[in-house]
Design a protein around this motif. Structure first.
Motif, PDB file in Angstrom:
ATOM      1  N   VAL A 238       0.867  -1.183   0.000  1.00 48.85           N
ATOM      2  CA  VAL A 238       0.000   0.000   0.000  1.00 48.85           C
ATOM      3  C   VAL A 238       0.904   1.234   0.000  1.00 48.85           C
ATOM      4  O   VAL A 238       1.806   1.340   0.831  1.00 48.85           O
ATOM      5  CB  VAL A 238      -0.908   0.026   1.255  1.00 48.85           C
ATOM      6  N   TYR A 239       0.680   2.139  -0.950  1.00 49.33           N
ATOM      7  CA  TYR A 239       1.430   3.398  -1.009  1.00 49.33           C
ATOM      8  C   TYR A 239       0.486   4.533  -0.619  1.00 49.33           C
ATOM      9  O   TYR A 239      -0.596   4.660  -1.180  1.00 49.33           O
ATOM     10  CB  TYR A 239       1.954   3.646  -2.430  1.00 49.33           C
ATOM     11  N   GLU A 240       0.891   5.323   0.364  1.00 52.24           N
ATOM     12  CA  GLU A 240       0.077   6.478   0.776  1.00 52.24           C
ATOM     13  C   GLU A 240       0.518   7.676  -0.056  1.00 52.24           C
ATOM     14  O   GLU A 240       1.722   7.969  -0.140  1.00 52.24           O
ATOM     15  CB  GLU A 240       0.345   6.808   2.260  1.00 52.24           C
ATOM     16  N   ILE A 241      -0.445   8.360  -0.655  1.00 53.30           N
ATOM     17  CA  ILE A 241      -0.122   9.550  -1.461  1.00 53.30           C
ATOM     18  C   ILE A 241      -0.697  10.754  -0.728  1.00 53.30           C
ATOM     19  O   ILE A 241      -1.901  11.017  -0.801  1.00 53.30           O
ATOM     20  CB  ILE A 241      -0.744   9.454  -2.885  1.00 53.30           C
ATOM     21  N   ASP A 242       0.187  11.458   0.022  1.00 50.31           N
ATOM     22  CA  ASP A 242      -0.368  12.525   0.870  1.00 50.31           C
ATOM     23  C   ASP A 242      -0.166  13.914   0.253  1.00 50.31           C
ATOM     24  O   ASP A 242      -0.143  14.907   0.950  1.00 50.31           O
ATOM     25  CB  ASP A 242       0.228  12.442   2.279  1.00 50.31           C
ATOM     26  N   TYR A 243      -0.035  13.974  -1.042  1.00 52.26           N
ATOM     27  CA  TYR A 243       0.119  15.262  -1.733  1.00 52.26           C
ATOM     28  C   TYR A 243      -1.156  16.096  -1.523  1.00 52.26           C
ATOM     29  O   TYR A 243      -2.264  15.562  -1.608  1.00 52.26           O
ATOM     30  CB  TYR A 243       0.307  14.967  -3.224  1.00 52.26           C
ATOM     31  N   PRO A 244      -1.000  17.424  -1.257  1.00 52.74           N
ATOM     32  CA  PRO A 244      -2.211  18.222  -0.969  1.00 52.74           C
ATOM     33  C   PRO A 244      -3.187  18.282  -2.152  1.00 52.74           C
ATOM     34  O   PRO A 244      -2.795  18.089  -3.296  1.00 52.74           O
ATOM     35  CB  PRO A 244      -1.664  19.611  -0.645  1.00 52.74           C
ATOM     36  N   ARG A 245      -4.436  18.562  -1.821  1.00 56.51           N
ATOM     37  CA  ARG A 245      -5.483  18.704  -2.842  1.00 56.51           C
ATOM     38  C   ARG A 245      -6.080  20.097  -2.743  1.00 56.51           C
ATOM     39  O   ARG A 245      -6.035  20.687  -1.675  1.00 56.51           O
ATOM     40  CB  ARG A 245      -6.574  17.671  -2.614  1.00 56.51           C
ATOM     41  N   PRO A 246      -6.675  20.570  -3.817  1.00 60.79           N
ATOM     42  CA  PRO A 246      -6.831  19.906  -5.096  1.00 60.79           C
ATOM     43  C   PRO A 246      -5.491  19.786  -5.820  1.00 60.79           C
ATOM     44  O   PRO A 246      -4.628  20.661  -5.699  1.00 60.79           O
ATOM     45  CB  PRO A 246      -7.794  20.805  -5.867  1.00 60.79           C
ATOM     46  N   ARG A 247      -5.329  18.714  -6.555  1.00 58.23           N
ATOM     47  CA  ARG A 247      -4.084  18.472  -7.273  1.00 58.23           C
ATOM     48  C   ARG A 247      -4.235  18.935  -8.723  1.00 58.23           C
ATOM     49  O   ARG A 247      -5.317  18.874  -9.281  1.00 58.23           O
ATOM     50  CB  ARG A 247      -3.766  16.976  -7.239  1.00 58.23           C
ATOM     51  N   SER A 248      -3.122  19.376  -9.304  1.00 57.98           N
ATOM     52  CA  SER A 248      -3.150  19.748 -10.719  1.00 57.98           C
ATOM     53  C   SER A 248      -2.349  18.698 -11.481  1.00 57.98           C
ATOM     54  O   SER A 248      -1.525  17.990 -10.890  1.00 57.98           O
ATOM     55  CB  SER A 248      -2.535  21.133 -10.913  1.00 57.98           C
ATOM     56  N   ILE A 249      -2.575  18.606 -12.778  1.00 57.84           N
ATOM     57  CA  ILE A 249      -1.877  17.614 -13.593  1.00 57.84           C
ATOM     58  C   ILE A 249      -0.354  17.855 -13.506  1.00 57.84           C
ATOM     59  O   ILE A 249       0.441  16.921 -13.549  1.00 57.84           O
ATOM     60  CB  ILE A 249      -2.372  17.671 -15.063  1.00 57.84           C
ATOM     61  N   GLU A 250       0.024  19.135 -13.287  1.00 57.06           N
ATOM     62  CA  GLU A 250       1.461  19.481 -13.196  1.00 57.06           C
ATOM     63  C   GLU A 250       2.135  18.774 -12.024  1.00 57.06           C
ATOM     64  O   GLU A 250       3.349  18.588 -12.012  1.00 57.06           O
ATOM     65  CB  GLU A 250       1.652  21.005 -13.033  1.00 57.06           C
ATOM     66  N   MET A 251       1.342  18.377 -11.037  1.00 57.23           N
ATOM     67  CA  MET A 251       1.905  17.660  -9.882  1.00 57.23           C
ATOM     68  C   MET A 251       2.709  16.456 -10.350  1.00 57.23           C
ATOM     69  O   MET A 251       3.678  16.036  -9.712  1.00 57.23           O
ATOM     70  CB  MET A 251       0.767  17.231  -8.971  1.00 57.23           C
ATOM     71  N   LEU A 252       2.306  15.892 -11.510  1.00 58.42           N
ATOM     72  CA  LEU A 252       2.962  14.678 -11.987  1.00 58.42           C
ATOM     73  C   LEU A 252       4.391  14.938 -12.464  1.00 58.42           C
ATOM     74  O   LEU A 252       5.136  14.014 -12.746  1.00 58.42           O
ATOM     75  CB  LEU A 252       2.125  14.023 -13.097  1.00 58.42           C
ATOM     76  N   SER A 253       4.786  16.232 -12.544  1.00 60.91           N
ATOM     77  CA  SER A 253       6.183  16.545 -12.901  1.00 60.91           C
ATOM     78  C   SER A 253       7.034  16.765 -11.658  1.00 60.91           C
ATOM     79  O   SER A 253       8.241  16.993 -11.754  1.00 60.91           O
ATOM     80  CB  SER A 253       6.257  17.815 -13.753  1.00 60.91           C
ATOM     81  N   ASP A 254       6.419  16.726 -10.490  1.00 57.78           N
ATOM     82  CA  ASP A 254       7.164  16.917  -9.241  1.00 57.78           C
ATOM     83  C   ASP A 254       8.104  15.714  -9.032  1.00 57.78           C
ATOM     84  O   ASP A 254       7.650  14.564  -9.078  1.00 57.78           O
ATOM     85  CB  ASP A 254       6.132  17.015  -8.099  1.00 57.78           C
ATOM     86  N   PRO A 255       9.411  15.977  -8.811  1.00 57.89           N
ATOM     87  CA  PRO A 255      10.370  14.872  -8.680  1.00 57.89           C
ATOM     88  C   PRO A 255       9.959  13.850  -7.614  1.00 57.89           C
ATOM     89  O   PRO A 255      10.170  12.650  -7.782  1.00 57.89           O
ATOM     90  CB  PRO A 255      11.673  15.560  -8.297  1.00 57.89           C
ATOM     91  N   LYS A 256       9.353  14.322  -6.513  1.00 56.90           N
ATOM     92  CA  LYS A 256       8.927  13.405  -5.439  1.00 56.90           C
ATOM     93  C   LYS A 256       7.839  12.444  -5.962  1.00 56.90           C
ATOM     94  O   LYS A 256       7.839  11.251  -5.665  1.00 56.90           O
ATOM     95  CB  LYS A 256       8.373  14.245  -4.272  1.00 56.90           C
TER      96      LYS A 256
END
Ligand code: ADP
Length: 252
Positions: free
Chosen positions: A217-235
């Motif tokens: 199980v992977y927890e994804i605790d990135y804040p919301r609302p999320r933008s598609i650009e989040m997918l370029s974040d190195p983390k």
């Protein structure tokens, strides 16, 4: 958050001409009310089997699934489902397709709710159009409206955007995020697209190869609302790569 949906040692064997096929093996998990969970894993590992069992469309060989402590033993209005194909009847208009499940159940359609949902997904004004007049994205929007029209507490989505082009998929992912943030339904989402799973979910479940078990199980605790650009974040890229490697490990 309280645990709403409980999968307890779900095991499924299919009977085939060449013998028993072991699809799911003692799969156990609790899913919190209002959570957004994606399920990823090797092809044929039992993802759809699990989701269809949660929907009450498949019987388990052993184990059980409960919603609010009540055993799921058949389809019920508390659980809505969206499939990869929009499954619209070509000879019925969009609104008649959305009302179809009400007809089958001999219930009056919830017109006020349906109209509100159509507006929410940008389909107001398209009610009398036929499926052939609607794009793939519009048809999937309609199937989301159909699934939410009974106001279920759980929404199951089986590879819903797998057949859509990349731009439409991004649009649909943003829409699903908005609907989830507004309604706080419990959503369980199957996808082969790891970036999509990470974008949408608070938890990503990785299944083992068949017979499917919960591997990680992977927890994804990135804040919301999320933008598609989040997918370029190195983390986030690192998380996506970790999940991809984990799926590959399951197949070896
Ligand atoms: P996934 O969604 O992860 O690709 P499925 O749940 O669709 O996996 O399938 C798991 C396994 O069960 C696969 O080997 C598939 O061929 C088999 N299977 C699925 N449905 C049936 C069925 N109705 N009868 C026999 N075998 C099935």
């Amino acid at each position: 958050m309280s645990i709403k949906l409980e999968v307890k040692e779900a095991t499924k064997f299919y009977t085939t001409k060449s013998g028993n096929l072991h699809a799911l093996d003692q799969f156990s998990v609790g899913i919190d009310s209002g959570d957004f969970v994606s399920i990823v894993g090797p092809s044929g590992c039992g993802k759809s089997t699990l989701l269809w069992s949660i929907a009450g469309l498949h019987d388990l060989t052993s184990g059980e699934i409960t919603l609010d402590g009540k055993k799921i033993d058949g389809p019920n209005d508390q659980i809505g489902m969206v499939f990869q194909e929009a499954n619209m009847l070509p000879w019925r208009s969009l609104i008649k397709n959305i009302e179809f499940p009400f007809e089958i159940k001999k219930k009056a359609p919830n017109t006020a709710r349906i109209n509100e949902l159509l507006k929410r997904v940008g389909l107001s004004g398209f009610e009398t159009k036929y499926p052939r007049e609607l794009s793939g994205g519009m048809q999937q929007r309609a199937s989301i409206v159909r699934a939410l029209s009974f106001d279920p507490s759980v929404l199951l989505m089986d590879e819903p955007f797998g057949a859509l082009d990349a731009f439409t998929r991004d649009e649909m992912n943003l829409l699903v995020q908005e609907i989830w943030l507004e309604t706080k339904k419990t959503i369980i989402f199957i996808t082969h697209n790891i970036a999509e799973a990470v974008f949408l979910s608070s938890k990503v479940f990785v299944m083992s190869a068949r017979p499917g078990r919960l591997a990680n199980v992977y927890e994804i605790d990135y804040p919301r609302p999320r933008s598609i650009e989040m997918l370029s974040d190195p983390k986030i890229i690192q998380t996506i790569n970790q999940i991809r490697s984990n799926i590959i490990e399951q197949t070896n």
